[in-house]
Design a protein around this motif. Structure first.
Motif, PDB file in Angstrom:
ATOM      1  N   GLY A 110      10.478  -1.175  23.376  1.00  0.00           N
ATOM      2  CA  GLY A 110      10.080  -1.389  24.760  1.00  0.00           C
ATOM      3  C   GLY A 110      10.298  -0.109  25.551  1.00  0.00           C
ATOM      4  N   VAL A 111       9.426   0.143  26.503  1.00  0.00           N
ATOM      5  CA  VAL A 111       9.567   1.319  27.362  1.00  0.00           C
ATOM      6  C   VAL A 111       9.383   0.869  28.803  1.00  0.00           C
ATOM      7  N   LEU A 112      10.369   1.189  29.637  1.00  0.00           N
ATOM      8  CA  LEU A 112      10.261   0.881  31.056  1.00  0.00           C
ATOM      9  C   LEU A 112       9.790   2.171  31.720  1.00  0.00           C
ATOM     10  N   SER A 113       8.575   2.184  32.164  1.00  0.00           N
ATOM     11  CA  SER A 113       7.964   3.433  32.625  1.00  0.00           C
ATOM     12  C   SER A 113       7.939   3.524  34.148  1.00  0.00           C
ATOM     13  N   LEU A 114       8.662   4.531  34.652  1.00  0.00           N
ATOM     14  CA  LEU A 114       8.714   4.758  36.098  1.00  0.00           C
ATOM     15  C   LEU A 114       7.855   5.972  36.411  1.00  0.00           C
ATOM     16  N   VAL A 115       6.781   5.759  37.147  1.00  0.00           N
ATOM     17  CA  VAL A 115       5.850   6.845  37.431  1.00  0.00           C
ATOM     18  C   VAL A 115       6.221   7.542  38.730  1.00  0.00           C
ATOM     19  N   LEU A 116       6.608   6.745  39.717  1.00  0.00           N
ATOM     20  CA  LEU A 116       6.937   7.289  41.031  1.00  0.00           C
ATOM     21  C   LEU A 116       7.916   6.333  41.704  1.00  0.00           C
ATOM     22  N   GLY A 117       8.853   6.886  42.483  1.00  0.00           N
ATOM     23  CA  GLY A 117       9.777   6.042  43.207  1.00  0.00           C
ATOM     24  C   GLY A 117      11.121   5.957  42.516  1.00  0.00           C
ATOM     25  N   SER A 118      11.864   4.886  42.782  1.00  0.00           N
ATOM     26  CA  SER A 118      13.177   4.774  42.147  1.00  0.00           C
ATOM     27  C   SER A 118      13.479   3.335  41.725  1.00  0.00           C
ATOM     28  N   VAL A 119      14.184   3.245  40.620  1.00  0.00           N
ATOM     29  CA  VAL A 119      14.560   1.938  40.071  1.00  0.00           C
ATOM     30  C   VAL A 119      16.019   1.997  39.651  1.00  0.00           C
ATOM     31  N   LYS A 120      16.759   0.992  40.010  1.00  0.00           N
ATOM     32  CA  LYS A 120      18.147   0.912  39.555  1.00  0.00           C
ATOM     33  C   LYS A 120      18.207  -0.131  38.445  1.00  0.00           C
ATOM     34  N   PHE A 121      18.825   0.235  37.321  1.00  0.00           N
ATOM     35  CA  PHE A 121      18.954  -0.655  36.166  1.00  0.00           C
ATOM     36  C   PHE A 121      20.399  -1.092  36.058  1.00  0.00           C
ATOM     37  N   ARG A 122      20.628  -2.394  35.972  1.00  0.00           N
ATOM     38  CA  ARG A 122      21.992  -2.891  35.794  1.00  0.00           C
ATOM     39  C   ARG A 122      22.011  -3.842  34.596  1.00  0.00           C
ATOM     40  N   TYR A 123      22.717  -3.434  33.549  1.00  0.00           N
ATOM     41  CA  TYR A 123      22.784  -4.230  32.318  1.00  0.00           C
ATOM     42  C   TYR A 123      24.025  -5.110  32.332  1.00  0.00           C
ATOM     43  N   ASP A 124      23.858  -6.384  31.961  1.00  0.00           N
ATOM     44  CA  ASP A 124      25.016  -7.282  31.846  1.00  0.00           C
ATOM     45  C   ASP A 124      25.829  -6.887  30.629  1.00  0.00           C
ATOM     46  N   LYS A 125      25.123  -6.641  29.538  1.00  0.00           N
ATOM     47  CA  LYS A 125      25.780  -6.208  28.309  1.00  0.00           C
ATOM     48  C   LYS A 125      24.758  -5.441  27.490  1.00  0.00           C
ATOM     49  N   LEU A 126      25.252  -4.602  26.587  1.00  0.00           N
ATOM     50  CA  LEU A 126      24.340  -3.796  25.776  1.00  0.00           C
ATOM     51  C   LEU A 126      24.228  -4.391  24.384  1.00  0.00           C
ATOM     52  N   THR A 127      23.001  -4.405  23.869  1.00  0.00           N
ATOM     53  CA  THR A 127      22.776  -4.984  22.541  1.00  0.00           C
ATOM     54  C   THR A 127      22.415  -3.921  21.520  1.00  0.00           C
TER      55      THR A 127
ATOM     56  N   GLU B 120      18.214  -1.675  23.721  1.00  0.00           N
ATOM     57  CA  GLU B 120      17.705  -1.510  25.074  1.00  0.00           C
ATOM     58  C   GLU B 120      16.404  -0.704  25.056  1.00  0.00           C
ATOM     59  N   PRO B 121      15.463  -1.060  25.905  1.00  0.00           N
ATOM     60  CA  PRO B 121      14.223  -0.282  25.953  1.00  0.00           C
ATOM     61  C   PRO B 121      14.493   1.125  26.484  1.00  0.00           C
ATOM     62  N   LEU B 122      13.617   2.042  26.133  1.00  0.00           N
ATOM     63  CA  LEU B 122      13.725   3.401  26.664  1.00  0.00           C
ATOM     64  C   LEU B 122      13.267   3.375  28.118  1.00  0.00           C
ATOM     65  N   ILE B 123      13.759   4.350  28.877  1.00  0.00           N
ATOM     66  CA  ILE B 123      13.277   4.477  30.253  1.00  0.00           C
ATOM     67  C   ILE B 123      12.504   5.786  30.316  1.00  0.00           C
ATOM     68  N   GLN B 124      11.275   5.710  30.772  1.00  0.00           N
ATOM     69  CA  GLN B 124      10.430   6.902  30.748  1.00  0.00           C
ATOM     70  C   GLN B 124       9.943   7.275  32.142  1.00  0.00           C
ATOM     71  N   THR B 125       9.958   8.570  32.441  1.00  0.00           N
ATOM     72  CA  THR B 125       9.312   9.068  33.657  1.00  0.00           C
ATOM     73  C   THR B 125       8.267  10.089  33.198  1.00  0.00           C
ATOM     74  N   ALA B 126       7.606  10.727  34.165  1.00  0.00           N
ATOM     75  CA  ALA B 126       6.585  11.714  33.781  1.00  0.00           C
ATOM     76  C   ALA B 126       7.211  12.894  33.051  1.00  0.00           C
ATOM     77  N   SER B 127       8.511  13.125  33.261  1.00  0.00           N
ATOM     78  CA  SER B 127       9.100  14.337  32.691  1.00  0.00           C
ATOM     79  C   SER B 127      10.151  14.097  31.616  1.00  0.00           C
ATOM     80  N   CYS B 128      10.632  12.883  31.445  1.00  0.00           N
ATOM     81  CA  CYS B 128      11.683  12.693  30.436  1.00  0.00           C
ATOM     82  C   CYS B 128      11.744  11.248  29.934  1.00  0.00           C
ATOM     83  N   ILE B 129      12.527  11.093  28.856  1.00  0.00           N
ATOM     84  CA  ILE B 129      12.773   9.760  28.312  1.00  0.00           C
ATOM     85  C   ILE B 129      14.281   9.567  28.278  1.00  0.00           C
ATOM     86  N   ALA B 130      14.766   8.436  28.739  1.00  0.00           N
ATOM     87  CA  ALA B 130      16.203   8.188  28.729  1.00  0.00           C
ATOM     88  C   ALA B 130      16.517   7.024  27.796  1.00  0.00           C
ATOM     89  N   GLY B 131      17.459   7.266  26.878  1.00  0.00           N
ATOM     90  CA  GLY B 131      17.929   6.207  25.993  1.00  0.00           C
ATOM     91  C   GLY B 131      19.179   5.615  26.609  1.00  0.00           C
TER      92      GLY B 131
END
Lengths: 139, 337
Positions: free
Chosen positions: B93-110, B113-124
């Protein structure tokens, strides 16, 4: 008299047509209709509408939308595809066999889900053997 | 071994955490959802978003999404999409943020987790609380509040610990880590800073976007050429199978389908998913970053007379459009546009 009879016949035909249309839209697409539609779409050279057989909430709509997916799995060269042994008794285990023009066959399993009045495909399995895979489980 | 061909497409996706549908838990102001079918409608509490669906918030819009184990707070002025791609044989899964801001809050890690992608980077994600900002020029800022996050761009990786942040400019590796201010970063001020830099040297900013687009093009082409290669292999194997059919050896052909053709069919189908992923990511970059930069520059030029920096910007912009048209458009479908 003859003219009256023709008019009556036309009226009856119109009523019949109307009744057929209304009942179709009320009853929606049955599981049998969906399987038939899917196989019929595989028999088209243009596969750009195949995804319309799938529930809009499926996980991989991007793959279903791409005609390359269908060409990879059901080459146009092997049209016509037919199906047999359809079992629709369980919407979560709709099974049938697809046969291509050469007589090669695949076991297909659909899970179908109702969207308004229409049954839509929510999952699809294809196996070149006779037994469905059990290793992949939906959670 | 018994297996499924389309399962790779329709089921493996379901096993990845990122492919889990997200529900709209709260919305206010101007906010819309764009379904993968192309339908756009106002966001409403209870809406379910799946892969390919996106959220767009206006200047006063706000949406809270809940996915299994994670809450996403989508701030005003954000363009956000749920995507997925095939990676090492499994769908991620990839959560793709193109513009703006998103705050991610995880209850627990399995660990899935999907990757988080912007135009310039990918965050694991290895952390439980982080905010990602995506600027008008394609820059990204990742701020970790709790846990750890790995940020990757241009082949370089930076590991962030709690209360650490990193900025990534398009087409460049992650910058140096820094300690963010205690109070939450104001997206508008941060983005205004990007906007000022963009206005100061628009051609350089467009060059960054062009570099990023070229990365997506390279990935799209790589997946596409692999797809072509596998398709050709599939065709060859099917030709061998055809010889069996011609010789009326149908049972042998069926066994060949099971033992040889099937595995290549699965791999070929997965490659369709991958080139689609990068092509759609390039579409977002062109539409929401490149397109927006053009509108901003154009608006500036209406107020003032055209200068040489705008001319250089325009040349880069046209270069971007032409690269997009040549390499990406052929990989897109009508429903994407």
């Amino acid at each position: 008299m003859k003219r009256k009879l023709v008019r009556l016949l036309l009226l009856l035909l119109a009523i019949g047509w109307l009744f057929y249309g209304v009942s179709c839209s009320l009853l929606g697409v049955s599981i049998e209709d969906r399987v038939q539609q899917f196989v019929s779409d595989m028999n088209e050279t243009d596969r750009s509408d195949v995804y319309l057989n799938f529930h809009p909430d499926i996980f991989n709509m991007a793959g279903a939308q791409d005609p390359d997916t269908w060409e990879t799995n059901f080459p146009v060269l092997k049209i016509p595809y037919t199906y047999s042994a359809l079992n629709t008794s369980d919407p979560l285990n709709v099974t049938f066999t697809v046969i291509n023009t050469d007589g090669l066959h695949w076991s297909i399993r659909f899970e179908v889900e109702k969207l308004d009045n229409d049954w839509m495909i929510s999952e699809m399995y294809k196996d070149p053997g006779d037994v469905f895979a059990t290793t992949l489980i939906i959670n | 071994m018994k297996s499924c061909v389309l399962a790779a497409l329709f089921l493996a996706a379901a096993l990845a955490a990122g492919a889990v549908p997200a529900g709209v838990a709260y919305t206010e102001g101007q906010a819309s959802v764009r379904l993968k079918s192309g339908t756009v409608r106002d966001a409403a509490i209870g809406d379910i978003l799946n892969t390919g669906d996106g959220v767009r918030t206006g200047a006063d819009g706000f949406v809270e999404l809940e996915q299994r184990g994670v809450t996403l707070r989508i701030d005003p002025g954000t363009v956000f999409t749920l995507m997925e791609k095939e990676q090492k044989g499994r769908t991620t899964g990839v959560l793709s943020l193109v513009l703006g801001s998103v705050k991610f809050r995880y209850d627990k890690l399995t660990g899935q987790e999907p990757l988080i992608q912007t135009a310039s980077c990918i965050a694991g994600v290895r952390g439980t609380e982080l905010t990602v900002y995506a600027g008008v020029d394609g820059s990204a800022l990742i701020v970790v509040e709790k846990g750890a996050v790995e940020v990757e761009a241009e082949g370089a990786t930076v590991a962030l610990a709690p209360e650490e942040a990193v900025e990534v400019r398009p087409g460049q590796p992650p910058g140096a880590k820094f300690r963010p201010p205690r109070e939450r970063i104001d997206y508008r001020s941060w983005n205004d800073e990007k906007l000022r830099a963009l206005m100061a040297d628009p051609a350089a900013a467009m060059q960054d976007v062009l570099d990023q687009l070229e990365f997506h093009i390279a990935k799209t082409n790589e997946a596409w050429s692999l797809y072509q290669e596998y398709s050709a292999r599939l065709k060859q194997e099917r030709e061998i199978q055809q010889e069996m059919i011609n010789a009326k050896r149908i049972e042998d052909a069926q066994a060949f389908e099971r033992d040889v053709v099937h595995a290549i069919t699965v791999q070929t189908s997965n490659l369709v998913l991958n080139y689609r992923y990068y092509a759609v990511a390039a579409l977002s970059l062109r539409r929401f970053v490149g397109g927006r930069m053009y509108l901003l520059q154009k608006a500036g030029q209406i107020r003032e007379s055209a200068d040489s920096s705008f001319v250089s910007f325009l040349a880069k912009y046209e270069q971007m459009l032409s690269a997009f048209e040549e390499h990406i458009i052929p990989r897109l479908l009508e429903v994407d546009i």
